[in-house]
Design a protein around this motif. Structure first.
Motif: not given
Length: 201
Positions: A41, A56-57, A59-60, A64, A170, A173-175
């Motif tokens: 990602g 990507e920000q 959807y913080r 996801l 995800m 934090e998008g991790e």
């Protein structure tokens, strides 16, 4: 940006090699070693069905569930979205914390309108994203996604897209948390998502 070592060679790998390498990473729950996070990602700039630019920000704060495919896909994509829809139902109130994203690998045919119409036929909560070929290539590289057109006839529009078929979970934090096969039953998807949310509390 954030890379897992196995994905550094994906752009040069043959399709079978890509499928095997991706499966090795995605088939197991995420285990992070100290100071060595799994890096799947990353940043992207794409277009939503209403024509808005999203990153990507955008959807913080949301979990996801990301899937790459195309609207003309005859089998794996519809199956994936039927199961995602079932998972959203199984999640109940927890579904509000999850944003399923469908990123096309066929931007020439999958316009924002086409993407919106397609996802709405499964579940209004699924958001379809498209972009320029360069934007799609960039986000696919971030996720280690394989895709390639394959001719199915003599015309310019006579082609299908061969592509990898994984669901990427995800965190807020998008991790990357873990991957699932696209045909994972909705009940199992919901179980995995709910479990990951519980561990994060």
């Amino acid at each position: 940006m954030r890379r897992h070592p196995i994905f550094s060679v994906l752009g040069r790998a043959i399709p079978f090699g890509i499928a095997v390498a991706t499966a090795l990473v995605l088939s197991q729950p995420l285990v992070r070693a100290a100071n060595s996070p799994v890096m799947i990602g990353g940043p992207f700039t794409l277009t939503s069905p209403d024509g808005a630019t999203v990153t990507e920000q955008t959807y913080r704060g949301k979990w996801l569930l990301v899937y790459f495919g195309f609207t003309s896909c005859p089998d794996s994509c519809p199956t994936a979205f039927l199961e995602i829809s079932a998972a959203l139902e199984k999640l109940g109130p927890d579904a509000d914390k999850l944003q399923p994203l469908f990123i096309t690998v066929d931007p020439q045919r999958d316009t924002p309108t086409v993407m919106g119409n397609y996802t709405q036929s499964f579940d209004l909560r699924i958001v379809g994203l498209t972009g320029t070929p360069q934007q799609i290539a960039a986000v696919a590289q971030e996720y280690g996604v394989y895709y390639e057109p394959r001719k199915s006839g003599p015309g310019a529009e006579d082609y299908v897209m061969d592509h990898s078929t994984y669901l990427y979970l995800m965190d807020t934090e998008g991790e990357f948390v873990r991957g699932l096969d696209a045909d994972t039953p909705g009940e199992r998807i919901a179980e995995v998502v709910r479990g990951a949310m519980a561990k994060a509390r």
